[in-house]
Design a protein around this motif. Structure first.
Motif, PDB file in Angstrom:
ATOM      1  N   UNK A   1      39.690  43.147  35.710  1.00 19.16           N
ATOM      2  CA  UNK A   1      38.507  43.737  35.101  1.00 19.16           C
ATOM      3  C   UNK A   1      37.501  44.195  36.144  1.00 19.16           C
ATOM      4  N   UNK A   2      36.234  43.859  35.902  1.00 17.79           N
ATOM      5  CA  UNK A   2      35.156  44.297  36.797  1.00 17.79           C
ATOM      6  C   UNK A   2      35.126  43.537  38.111  1.00 17.79           C
ATOM      7  N   UNK A   3      35.958  42.502  38.250  1.00 21.13           N
ATOM      8  CA  UNK A   3      36.119  41.857  39.547  1.00 21.13           C
ATOM      9  C   UNK A   3      35.359  40.568  39.773  1.00 21.13           C
ATOM     10  N   UNK A   4      34.781  39.965  38.729  1.00 25.03           N
ATOM     11  CA  UNK A   4      33.983  38.756  38.924  1.00 25.03           C
ATOM     12  C   UNK A   4      34.775  37.640  39.599  1.00 25.03           C
ATOM     13  N   UNK A   5      35.953  37.316  39.075  1.00 26.64           N
ATOM     14  CA  UNK A   5      36.745  36.233  39.669  1.00 26.64           C
ATOM     15  C   UNK A   5      37.215  36.587  41.077  1.00 26.64           C
ATOM     16  N   UNK A   6      37.433  37.879  41.337  1.00 24.02           N
ATOM     17  CA  UNK A   6      37.800  38.293  42.693  1.00 24.02           C
ATOM     18  C   UNK A   6      36.690  37.964  43.681  1.00 24.02           C
ATOM     19  N   UNK A   7      35.455  38.250  43.305  1.00 24.10           N
ATOM     20  CA  UNK A   7      34.317  38.020  44.191  1.00 24.10           C
ATOM     21  C   UNK A   7      34.148  36.541  44.497  1.00 24.10           C
ATOM     22  N   UNK A   8      34.298  35.708  43.456  1.00 26.45           N
ATOM     23  CA  UNK A   8      34.162  34.262  43.658  1.00 26.45           C
ATOM     24  C   UNK A   8      35.288  33.747  44.545  1.00 26.45           C
ATOM     25  N   UNK A   9      36.529  34.198  44.260  1.00 24.64           N
ATOM     26  CA  UNK A   9      37.680  33.732  45.031  1.00 24.64           C
ATOM     27  C   UNK A   9      37.597  34.174  46.484  1.00 24.64           C
ATOM     28  N   UNK A  10      37.141  35.407  46.723  1.00 30.23           N
ATOM     29  CA  UNK A  10      37.090  35.941  48.091  1.00 30.23           C
ATOM     30  C   UNK A  10      36.171  35.119  48.972  1.00 30.23           C
ATOM     31  N   UNK A  11      35.076  34.632  48.420  1.00 29.07           N
ATOM     32  CA  UNK A  11      34.163  33.809  49.209  1.00 29.07           C
ATOM     33  C   UNK A  11      34.788  32.459  49.535  1.00 29.07           C
ATOM     34  N   UNK A  12      35.689  31.998  48.673  1.00 28.38           N
ATOM     35  CA  UNK A  12      36.278  30.664  48.880  1.00 28.38           C
ATOM     36  C   UNK A  12      37.457  30.681  49.848  1.00 28.38           C
ATOM     37  N   UNK A  13      38.260  31.736  49.834  1.00 26.20           N
ATOM     38  CA  UNK A  13      39.412  31.772  50.745  1.00 26.20           C
ATOM     39  C   UNK A  13      39.016  32.268  52.128  1.00 26.20           C
TER      40      UNK A  13
END
Length: 301
Positions: A123-135
């Protein structure tokens, strides 16, 4: 990213993007349509009048293309209903307005630096943004979505937040543009419920996971002990718009059987209870942890 990339990924965009004519600036979607308004987006990929009903997946994609152009979602839950303020810190407001889900996979799993994560139906990428900061910078986060408009939106979000470890691709999650056996974690937030044949998607999820990998799936699931809640559609009663709204559910045992039948070694399920949708509906959501092999001695979540 090219086919020789050592991380094992090939961008579907590289394979299917048409060559632009001189002076062209609009990037067409998967149907060759580059709408500027929500009404135009709703007309993309329309079936000719002499054809039969539009397939469910086409209806769903058109719905999300239109929402992306509109800039706000009317479907599923608002992120503020299922995420913590800490998770949403620094996320642009326009991403939150357009994001939909029925749970918080990122609140359910402990990602580690250096992992490779894929979001099926980003979708709009919310989970991507959260995951990217964690990995972290040594990790990799891949988003896959069938809506070109949503892919554009997620790419914009990654650019605005300065996250260079995110790669967003247009593609069908039943045949994802991700190499087999190359991913540590697959996440999916209220997306599998949009597919009539969930086992086909689950087979694709299992295929991209490395040995020891795990899928964390938020979806509409209800108890075996009674009928589905009033707002949850099940079986043949579900129509195309029910799939687009992600209110089509199955019982816990049905979902468990599908996961194990798709080649996973084990599955754990955690009920999230009733979750409120933006349109007033209430569904029963669950977090499904599908392990590529047997459950680890120390659960990931």
């Amino acid at each position: 990213m090219g086919a020789d990339d050592t991380r094992g990924f090939v961008s579907l965009d590289e394979l299917i993007r048409p060559q632009a004519a001189a002076g062209m600036v609009a990037e067409p979607d998967a149907c060759g349509c580059a709408p500027a308004t929500a009404d135009q987006a709703a007309g993309c990929c329309s079936a000719p009048a002499d054809q039969g009903p539009v397939p469910i997946e086409t209806h769903v994609k058109k719905r999300y293309d239109a929402l992306a152009v509109q800039g706000t979602s009317t479907l599923c839950c608002s992120p503020t209903s299922v995420y913590t303020p800490e998770e949403l810190a620094e996320i642009p407001d326009w991403v939150l307005e357009l994001s939909s889900g029925c749970g918080s996979p990122m609140n359910a799993i402990g990602l580690r630096a250096g992992q490779t994560v894929v979001d099926f139906g980003c979708g709009a990428g919310l989970d991507l943004l959260i995951a990217a900061r964690r990995v972290g910078e040594t990790g990799r986060v891949i988003g896959v979505d069938a809506s070109m408009q949503m892919v554009r939106t997620a790419r914009r979000a990654a650019r605005e937040m300065g996250l260079k470890n995110i790669d967003v691709r247009v593609g069908d999650i039943r045949r994802p543009p991700v190499r087999e056996g190359s991913v540590d974690v697959v996440m999916s937030n209220c997306v599998l419920g949009m597919f009539p044949d969930k086992q086909e998607v689950l087979h694709a999820v299992a295929a991209v996971l490395r040995p020891g990998g795990v899928a964390v799936i938020s979806d509409v699931v209800y108890s075996d002990d009674g009928p589905p809640p009033a707002d949850v559609a099940a079986g043949e009663s579900a129509g195309a718009e029910d799939f687009a709204r992600c209110v089509v559910g199955m019982t816990e045992s049905q979902y468990r059987d599908l996961v194990l039948g798709a080649g996973f070694g084990s599955v754990d399920m955690r009920s999230d209870g009733l979750v409120p949708y933006r349109d007033g509906a209430q569904v029963t959501s669950a977090m499904i942890f599908a392990y590529r092999d047997d459950s680890p001695a120390r659960p990931c979540c």
